[in-house]
Design a protein around this motif. Sequence first.
Motif, PDB file in Angstrom:
ATOM      1  N   GLY A   1      39.733  28.763  40.523  1.00 51.58           N
ATOM      2  CA  GLY A   1      41.096  28.314  40.774  1.00 51.58           C
ATOM      3  C   GLY A   1      42.094  29.452  40.807  1.00 51.58           C
ATOM      4  O   GLY A   1      43.247  29.299  40.384  1.00 51.58           O
ATOM      5  N   MET A   2      41.660  30.600  41.292  1.00 52.69           N
ATOM      6  CA  MET A   2      42.559  31.746  41.391  1.00 52.69           C
ATOM      7  C   MET A   2      42.586  32.203  42.853  1.00 52.69           C
ATOM      8  O   MET A   2      41.772  31.776  43.670  1.00 52.69           O
ATOM      9  CB  MET A   2      42.085  32.890  40.479  1.00 52.69           C
ATOM     10  CG  MET A   2      42.020  32.518  38.992  1.00 52.69           C
ATOM     11  SD  MET A   2      43.629  32.184  38.207  1.00 52.69           S
ATOM     12  CE  MET A   2      44.286  33.850  37.988  1.00 52.69           C
ATOM     13  N   ASP A   3      43.538  33.095  43.193  1.00 52.43           N
ATOM     14  CA  ASP A   3      43.692  33.469  44.600  1.00 52.43           C
ATOM     15  C   ASP A   3      42.772  34.613  45.018  1.00 52.43           C
ATOM     16  O   ASP A   3      42.237  34.621  46.120  1.00 52.43           O
ATOM     17  CB  ASP A   3      45.144  33.883  44.877  1.00 52.43           C
ATOM     18  CG  ASP A   3      46.126  32.750  44.639  1.00 52.43           C
ATOM     19  OD1 ASP A   3      45.758  31.594  44.920  1.00 52.43           O
ATOM     20  OD2 ASP A   3      47.244  33.025  44.158  1.00 52.43           O
ATOM     21  N   VAL A   4      42.663  35.623  44.173  1.00 52.93           N
ATOM     22  CA  VAL A   4      41.970  36.861  44.553  1.00 52.93           C
ATOM     23  C   VAL A   4      41.024  37.259  43.420  1.00 52.93           C
ATOM     24  O   VAL A   4      41.401  37.215  42.249  1.00 52.93           O
ATOM     25  CB  VAL A   4      42.983  38.009  44.781  1.00 52.93           C
ATOM     26  CG1 VAL A   4      42.260  39.304  45.150  1.00 52.93           C
ATOM     27  CG2 VAL A   4      43.988  37.632  45.862  1.00 52.93           C
ATOM     28  N   VAL A   5      39.815  37.658  43.778  1.00 55.33           N
ATOM     29  CA  VAL A   5      38.875  38.176  42.777  1.00 55.33           C
ATOM     30  C   VAL A   5      38.394  39.565  43.174  1.00 55.33           C
ATOM     31  O   VAL A   5      38.094  39.819  44.343  1.00 55.33           O
ATOM     32  CB  VAL A   5      37.645  37.240  42.622  1.00 55.33           C
ATOM     33  CG1 VAL A   5      36.509  37.951  41.871  1.00 55.33           C
ATOM     34  CG2 VAL A   5      38.011  35.980  41.862  1.00 55.33           C
ATOM     35  N   ARG A   6      38.369  40.469  42.210  1.00 60.29           N
ATOM     36  CA  ARG A   6      37.656  41.733  42.359  1.00 60.29           C
ATOM     37  C   ARG A   6      36.683  41.830  41.199  1.00 60.29           C
ATOM     38  O   ARG A   6      36.909  41.234  40.140  1.00 60.29           O
ATOM     39  CB  ARG A   6      38.616  42.930  42.293  1.00 60.29           C
ATOM     40  CG  ARG A   6      39.504  43.076  43.474  1.00 60.29           C
ATOM     41  CD  ARG A   6      38.740  43.504  44.727  1.00 60.29           C
ATOM     42  NE  ARG A   6      39.661  43.770  45.811  1.00 60.29           N
ATOM     43  CZ  ARG A   6      40.196  42.832  46.598  1.00 60.29           C
ATOM     44  NH1 ARG A   6      39.880  41.557  46.420  1.00 60.29           N
ATOM     45  NH2 ARG A   6      41.038  43.155  47.555  1.00 60.29           N
ATOM     46  N   LEU A   7      35.629  42.600  41.410  1.00 67.57           N
ATOM     47  CA  LEU A   7      34.683  42.820  40.324  1.00 67.57           C
ATOM     48  C   LEU A   7      34.893  44.222  39.754  1.00 67.57           C
ATOM     49  O   LEU A   7      35.313  45.137  40.465  1.00 67.57           O
ATOM     50  CB  LEU A   7      33.257  42.639  40.832  1.00 67.57           C
ATOM     51  CG  LEU A   7      33.001  41.253  41.428  1.00 67.57           C
ATOM     52  CD1 LEU A   7      31.594  41.154  41.964  1.00 67.57           C
ATOM     53  CD2 LEU A   7      33.276  40.150  40.422  1.00 67.57           C
ATOM     54  N   THR A   8      34.622  44.349  38.474  1.00 69.61           N
ATOM     55  CA  THR A   8      34.684  45.641  37.803  1.00 69.61           C
ATOM     56  C   THR A   8      33.377  45.783  37.023  1.00 69.61           C
ATOM     57  O   THR A   8      32.507  44.917  37.117  1.00 69.61           O
ATOM     58  CB  THR A   8      35.882  45.713  36.839  1.00 69.61           C
ATOM     59  OG1 THR A   8      35.698  44.716  35.819  1.00 69.61           O
ATOM     60  CG2 THR A   8      37.199  45.461  37.552  1.00 69.61           C
ATOM     61  N   ASN A   9      33.259  46.870  36.258  1.00 77.06           N
ATOM     62  CA  ASN A   9      31.987  47.057  35.569  1.00 77.06           C
ATOM     63  C   ASN A   9      31.893  46.346  34.226  1.00 77.06           C
ATOM     64  O   ASN A   9      30.805  46.170  33.690  1.00 77.06           O
ATOM     65  CB  ASN A   9      31.666  48.538  35.411  1.00 77.06           C
ATOM     66  CG  ASN A   9      31.244  49.130  36.738  1.00 77.06           C
ATOM     67  OD1 ASN A   9      31.826  50.067  37.238  1.00 77.06           O
ATOM     68  ND2 ASN A   9      30.226  48.529  37.345  1.00 77.06           N
ATOM     69  N   ARG A  10      33.015  45.996  33.665  1.00 78.18           N
ATOM     70  CA  ARG A  10      33.008  45.220  32.428  1.00 78.18           C
ATOM     71  C   ARG A  10      34.281  44.389  32.408  1.00 78.18           C
ATOM     72  O   ARG A  10      35.264  44.717  33.074  1.00 78.18           O
ATOM     73  CB  ARG A  10      32.999  46.141  31.190  1.00 78.18           C
ATOM     74  CG  ARG A  10      31.738  46.943  30.995  1.00 78.18           C
ATOM     75  CD  ARG A  10      31.884  47.937  29.852  1.00 78.18           C
ATOM     76  NE  ARG A  10      32.911  48.920  30.149  1.00 78.18           N
ATOM     77  CZ  ARG A  10      33.274  49.905  29.321  1.00 78.18           C
ATOM     78  NH1 ARG A  10      32.703  50.033  28.133  1.00 78.18           N
ATOM     79  NH2 ARG A  10      34.209  50.765  29.675  1.00 78.18           N
ATOM     80  N   CYS A  11      34.282  43.351  31.600  1.00 76.57           N
ATOM     81  CA  CYS A  11      35.469  42.525  31.422  1.00 76.57           C
ATOM     82  C   CYS A  11      36.641  43.414  30.974  1.00 76.57           C
ATOM     83  O   CYS A  11      37.762  43.290  31.460  1.00 76.57           O
ATOM     84  CB  CYS A  11      35.165  41.447  30.394  1.00 76.57           C
ATOM     85  SG  CYS A  11      36.497  40.286  30.102  1.00 76.57           S
ATOM     86  N   ARG A  12      36.374  44.337  30.051  1.00 74.92           N
ATOM     87  CA  ARG A  12      37.440  45.213  29.530  1.00 74.92           C
ATOM     88  C   ARG A  12      37.996  46.138  30.607  1.00 74.92           C
ATOM     89  O   ARG A  12      39.149  46.526  30.559  1.00 74.92           O
ATOM     90  CB  ARG A  12      36.917  46.019  28.338  1.00 74.92           C
ATOM     91  CG  ARG A  12      35.744  46.905  28.659  1.00 74.92           C
ATOM     92  CD  ARG A  12      35.007  47.362  27.414  1.00 74.92           C
ATOM     93  NE  ARG A  12      34.252  46.269  26.809  1.00 74.92           N
ATOM     94  CZ  ARG A  12      33.445  46.395  25.751  1.00 74.92           C
ATOM     95  NH1 ARG A  12      33.302  47.583  25.177  1.00 74.92           N
ATOM     96  NH2 ARG A  12      32.785  45.365  25.266  1.00 74.92           N
TER      97      ARG A  12
END
Lengths: 394, 394
Positions: A82-93
């Motif tokens: 339910g969000m507009d844009v997603v990017r991935l990173t290497n960790r949640c932090r």
Amino acid sequence: MTGISVDKARRYATISREAAHEGVVNLNPIQRGGILPEEARRALLEFGDGYSMCDFCLKGRIDMIDKPPVKRFLSDLASFLGMDVVRLTNRCRDALLAALMGLRRARGGSALVVDSNAHYSTYLAAEALGLEVIEVPNTGYPEFKVKLEAYKDALEAAEERTGQPALAALLTHADPYYGNLNDARAVAEICREHGVPFILNAAYTAGVMPLNGREVGADVLVSSGQKSWSSSGPLGILAMTEEVAEQVLVRSAHFPNKELYLLGCPALGVGLATLMASFPHVVERVTHWPEEVEKARWLAGQLERIEGVRQLGVRPKEHHVICFETPGFHEIAKKHKRKGFFLYEELKARGIVGIQPGLTRRVKLSTYGLTREELARVAEAFHKVAAKYGLDVR
Amino acid sequence: MTGISVDKARRYATISREAAHEGVVNLNPIQRGGILPEEARRALLEFGDGYSMCDFCLKGRIDMIDKPPVKRFLSDLASFLGMDVVRLTNRCRDALLAALMGLRRARGGSALVVDSNAHYSTYLAAEALGLEVIEVPNTGYPEFKVKLEAYKDALEAAEERTGQPALAALLTHADPYYGNLNDARAVAEICREHGVPFILNAAYTAGVMPLNGREVGADVLVSSGQKSWSSSGPLGILAMTEEVAEQVLVRSAHFPNKELYLLGCPALGVGLATLMASFPHVVERVTHWPEEVEKARWLAGQLERIEGVRQLGVRPKEHHVICFETPGFHEIAKKHKRKGFFLYEELKARGIVGIQPGLTRRVKLSTYGLTREELARVAEAFHKVAAKYGLDVR
């Protein structure tokens, strides 16, 4: 020329993982939501080489790759959250760090408001950026419930202390210590009234339970692939509203194709491949959340049959991470020749792993995804260990 | 409630990787040093779950885990690199970022001296921290050789511009554009004279060729697991002298067990497991470096038999990454209905992948780890494509 011989190095070629052997029940709270389904294990082998996702990269951006369908997947993942844009990173932090860097540049602000049950990495991200942390208190023993209404005071304190609105306020949706599930909407509303961006740390919730970021009013939602999405990781999910995405995903001045605060492409071979392959499994499993909560309550009840054991955190359980105080086991440990390790070892001998070795004052575990038969084995193992050392089991 | 159905999500369960199919030769420069040997593929499955390395974590620090032997491995890895201390990060660029943050806190400095062939992520790391970048020029076309002696001028310019010594100077040991291998010792010496820490970016060298950080005088050495260590990654290697480690690995004020600029534990399940399992393979393979250089030279010579093709960068090749200018192919692309994609597609039809789809002005590839038979197939494929479109092959 080099300081180590091939022969000496050879011992690492055969490292193995005892705790994953068949028939072992693993209760580790950081692991239960990360176990790979069969389709993800296939993806592991298919995409095992680190840059395997980059075979058909045409634009120098992993989020724009069409083959495999990374671009479409990120869009579907955004819809799911339910969000507009997603990017991935290497960790949640790292997702959190990128969000904070982008928001700081766009809006200013030098204080971060956080709940007092936040994960240690939240504090580290703030500290690494030199931000002042303003804590929202919790009710303390035995519930440790975050006082959500106190976000208001914390936001005001932040403004008083730093002379400007807080950079952002963060709520840990379900915390890693007691597994207390918080009402994100309540905090989102206070943040909106104060004009401060609201970051929801959904490391222990998105991917295991239904969560719609827009409905709860999150401006940023971060989560953890290896914790709650059955990704081999390391992988962080950074989901944003359109407005925040514009502030966070700024481009490099030198390399305008690259997103500055992500430091360009996160290298996401197998972490991304398994996230994608597990996605149908995840989309399906969140619909079973009520049953997961019921299982957590059942096991909490079973362990509380042991003399002195008490479930900490909000009662009844609303989440799969459970913390118990276990004074009976702690007394035994004081006299046992294996000290605090006795409990871990007694459980391990019964095919149960995943509680922190050496700790007996409190025991933390997760019931997520375990069958009722496995949970019955867990309860029985705890009961037997208790009885063996003379603790009453009601 | 969620924006995507299980049915729609199901298409991701079966993602596959065409370019890795048997018999395909992959020339991608970022991929050649990252291909997993069989023992690493076993480790992939064994440690596929994201927190699989944390089963027996007793100290809350992945670098201190004894089972599997992570702690001992990091020590062996440091020995192999001729450095004192190693930590892992999620990418080579994150290792660089952590080093820069730590050095900035310990020493001050607001400029970073870098070679003009540095990877884009070096610029991004500097930009994200607000550092001024001072470039060391190269000789330009056709050699693009970094003028190592100009580090002296750059360090002085940095001091003049910012009023204090540069934070650090970075040299890209072998650059990603031309595969020019630089003499690290020469730069280390200049840095020592100026009292500025020397960072060696060994993303394309450590793990594929012999490299002893102490011998070349590196204060910090960073490398990339998925690029040159046959790790599935994402994984960065941060190797330091004892002195620099004390500056970079500062602890969090709130969580004194956690290393601040690493943001605590990098989550390193399968990336670390495959790095470890591949380590004997890597320790062994670096001894074959002279043969790898010879193979690169051989293929460069073969491709230069094609009309107009010229190897750019230092001649003869001293590294496996090779850049060619290919004006003949570029002329063909202008008239071809598939435009620049024709070359990629013609090669792919011959079982050769890994050159950048769409580009024909220059072609970049790597010969690392390919057999002589495979290289002969590559040469033959290029020759046949050239001949098919009327280019002379001498």
